[in-house]
Design a protein around this motif. Structure first.
Motif, PDB file in Angstrom:
ATOM      1  N   ASN A 143       0.842  -1.199   0.000  1.00  0.00           N
ATOM      2  CA  ASN A 143       0.000   0.000   0.000  1.00  0.00           C
ATOM      3  C   ASN A 143       0.875   1.246   0.000  1.00  0.00           C
ATOM      4  O   ASN A 143       1.803   1.378   0.806  1.00  0.00           O
ATOM      5  CB  ASN A 143      -0.914   0.009   1.234  1.00  0.00           C
ATOM      6  CG  ASN A 143      -1.628   1.341   1.414  1.00  0.00           C
ATOM      7  OD1 ASN A 143      -1.163   2.221   2.133  1.00  0.00           O
ATOM      8  ND2 ASN A 143      -2.755   1.508   0.751  1.00  0.00           N
ATOM      9  N   CYS A 165      -4.560  10.152  -2.539  1.00  0.00           N
ATOM     10  CA  CYS A 165      -4.463   9.028  -3.472  1.00  0.00           C
ATOM     11  C   CYS A 165      -3.911   7.817  -2.733  1.00  0.00           C
ATOM     12  O   CYS A 165      -2.972   7.941  -1.941  1.00  0.00           O
ATOM     13  CB  CYS A 165      -3.570   9.388  -4.658  1.00  0.00           C
ATOM     14  SG  CYS A 165      -3.437   8.073  -5.895  1.00  0.00           S
ATOM     15  N   THR A 166      -4.495   6.657  -2.991  1.00  0.00           N
ATOM     16  CA  THR A 166      -3.993   5.422  -2.395  1.00  0.00           C
ATOM     17  C   THR A 166      -3.942   4.332  -3.442  1.00  0.00           C
ATOM     18  O   THR A 166      -4.826   4.235  -4.296  1.00  0.00           O
ATOM     19  CB  THR A 166      -4.866   4.988  -1.200  1.00  0.00           C
ATOM     20  OG1 THR A 166      -4.306   3.819  -0.603  1.00  0.00           O
ATOM     21  CG2 THR A 166      -6.288   4.708  -1.623  1.00  0.00           C
ATOM     22  N   ASN A 167      -2.883   3.546  -3.403  1.00  0.00           N
ATOM     23  CA  ASN A 167      -2.696   2.407  -4.296  1.00  0.00           C
ATOM     24  C   ASN A 167      -2.520   1.146  -3.460  1.00  0.00           C
ATOM     25  O   ASN A 167      -1.636   1.089  -2.601  1.00  0.00           O
ATOM     26  CB  ASN A 167      -1.465   2.594  -5.191  1.00  0.00           C
ATOM     27  CG  ASN A 167      -1.644   3.687  -6.207  1.00  0.00           C
ATOM     28  OD1 ASN A 167      -1.548   4.863  -5.882  1.00  0.00           O
ATOM     29  ND2 ASN A 167      -1.899   3.329  -7.440  1.00  0.00           N
ATOM     30  N   LEU A 169      -1.699  -2.797  -3.989  1.00  0.00           N
ATOM     31  CA  LEU A 169      -1.215  -3.778  -4.940  1.00  0.00           C
ATOM     32  C   LEU A 169      -1.252  -5.166  -4.296  1.00  0.00           C
ATOM     33  O   LEU A 169      -0.817  -5.335  -3.139  1.00  0.00           O
ATOM     34  CB  LEU A 169       0.210  -3.462  -5.393  1.00  0.00           C
ATOM     35  CG  LEU A 169       0.380  -2.219  -6.284  1.00  0.00           C
ATOM     36  CD1 LEU A 169       0.547  -0.966  -5.440  1.00  0.00           C
ATOM     37  CD2 LEU A 169       1.573  -2.377  -7.210  1.00  0.00           C
ATOM     38  N   ASN A 201      -3.434  -3.656  -9.274  1.00  0.00           N
ATOM     39  CA  ASN A 201      -3.428  -2.367  -8.582  1.00  0.00           C
ATOM     40  C   ASN A 201      -4.847  -1.837  -8.435  1.00  0.00           C
ATOM     41  O   ASN A 201      -5.540  -1.597  -9.425  1.00  0.00           O
ATOM     42  CB  ASN A 201      -2.569  -1.356  -9.352  1.00  0.00           C
ATOM     43  CG  ASN A 201      -2.451  -0.028  -8.628  1.00  0.00           C
ATOM     44  OD1 ASN A 201      -2.814   0.082  -7.462  1.00  0.00           O
ATOM     45  ND2 ASN A 201      -1.949   0.978  -9.302  1.00  0.00           N
ATOM     46  N   ASN A 202      -5.273  -1.658  -7.195  1.00  0.00           N
ATOM     47  CA  ASN A 202      -6.554  -1.030  -6.887  1.00  0.00           C
ATOM     48  C   ASN A 202      -6.253   0.397  -6.435  1.00  0.00           C
ATOM     49  O   ASN A 202      -5.712   0.603  -5.348  1.00  0.00           O
ATOM     50  CB  ASN A 202      -7.265  -1.820  -5.786  1.00  0.00           C
ATOM     51  CG  ASN A 202      -8.644  -1.276  -5.466  1.00  0.00           C
ATOM     52  OD1 ASN A 202      -8.929  -0.099  -5.676  1.00  0.00           O
ATOM     53  ND2 ASN A 202      -9.503  -2.125  -4.948  1.00  0.00           N
ATOM     54  N   ALA A 203      -6.594   1.391  -7.268  1.00  0.00           N
ATOM     55  CA  ALA A 203      -6.230   2.784  -7.005  1.00  0.00           C
ATOM     56  C   ALA A 203      -7.479   3.644  -6.828  1.00  0.00           C
ATOM     57  O   ALA A 203      -8.500   3.428  -7.487  1.00  0.00           O
ATOM     58  CB  ALA A 203      -5.380   3.340  -8.147  1.00  0.00           C
ATOM     59  N   GLN A 205      -8.644   7.964  -5.800  1.00  0.00           N
ATOM     60  CA  GLN A 205      -8.211   9.340  -5.548  1.00  0.00           C
ATOM     61  C   GLN A 205      -9.425  10.204  -5.234  1.00  0.00           C
ATOM     62  O   GLN A 205     -10.454  10.129  -5.910  1.00  0.00           O
ATOM     63  CB  GLN A 205      -7.483   9.916  -6.755  1.00  0.00           C
ATOM     64  CG  GLN A 205      -7.072  11.375  -6.591  1.00  0.00           C
ATOM     65  CD  GLN A 205      -6.315  11.910  -7.794  1.00  0.00           C
ATOM     66  OE1 GLN A 205      -5.615  11.174  -8.467  1.00  0.00           O
ATOM     67  NE2 GLN A 205      -6.474  13.190  -8.063  1.00  0.00           N
TER      68      GLN A 205
END
Length: 229
Positions: A143, A165-167, A169, A201-203, A205
């Motif tokens: 993360n 924003c967060t990613n 993986l 990748n779950n992104a 924003q």
């Protein structure tokens, strides 16, 4: 700790990580506008951030086993402020949500704050090859979260802009863990660890802008976008 031919090992490490500045992108221009921005995103270079890495390993007498590891590092932080100058600045195009693009009002001050943090958890199966080399394969979650906050003031009011924003993986990985040198009497060890994997990748924003004057809130806009693989 040894129990019925099974060895349990707990491990804790201190990590020191460094985050470089974002790509160039003007945030505020001088007034009157010139080719040199007053504040650019590439000036928001964070210092080092420390965090722990903790692991629990279970292995048999042959060295084969499993591993659970968690990493956290944060908060990376960088802040830049422009000195107060009456009508000294402009919002750099294209602005945010169409706000002042092109700029129509002069600003008296401006401030930018960029923060970020990193988390990771993984579960690996380990296979011993000799005494000093282990192959590993498993699953990992990673993360990365980042937040940018901009604030400016003008005669009669203020603007506040934020984007978060967060990613996340998720995926499988393979790796190699090697003990290169072990000086037994002192306990000093030199290790090498290499990992690689394929991750989805779950992104997401969320961005918002808030404008106020001497009375209170004038306008507020917020938008959220997300993407799943």
């Amino acid at each position: 700790r040894r129990q019925n031919g099974i060895y349990w090992t707990g491990r804790a490490d201190a990590l020191i990580l460094f985050r470089t500045a974002p790509a160039p992108r003007p945030l505020f221009d001088v007034n009157p506008a010139s080719s040199i921005p007053a504040l650019d995103a590439d000036q928001l270079e964070s210092g080092v951030a420390a965090g722990p890495r903790v692991s629990l390993l279970r292995r048999n007498a042959c060295g084969d086993g499993v591993e659970l590891t968690y990493i956290y590092s944060g908060v990376f932080s960088s802040q830049r402020s422009l000195p107060a100058v009456t009508d000294g600045y402009l919002t750099a195009a294209p602005g945010s949500f169409g706000n002042d693009s092109p700029p129509v009002k002069s600003l008296n001050s401006a401030n930018a704050l960029l923060t970020g943090e990193l988390q990771s958890a993984e579960f690996n199966r380990r296979w011993a090859v000799g005494r000093n080399i282990q192959f590993l394969g498993g699953f990992r979650w990673l993360n990365w979260s980042e937040s940018l906050a901009l604030a400016d003031s003008f005669t009669g009011g203020q603007d506040f802009y934020s984007t978060d924003c967060t990613n996340n993986l998720y995926g499988g990985q393979l790796g190699l863990d090697a003990l290169l040198w072990n000086h037994g009497p002192t306990g000093f060890r030199l290790e090498s660890l290499v990992k690689g994997g394929a991750y989805a990748n779950n992104a997401a924003q969320t961005s918002a802008i808030l404008q106020t004057d001497d009375i209170g809130v004038v306008s507020q806009t917020q938008i959220t976008v997300a993407r799943n693989p």
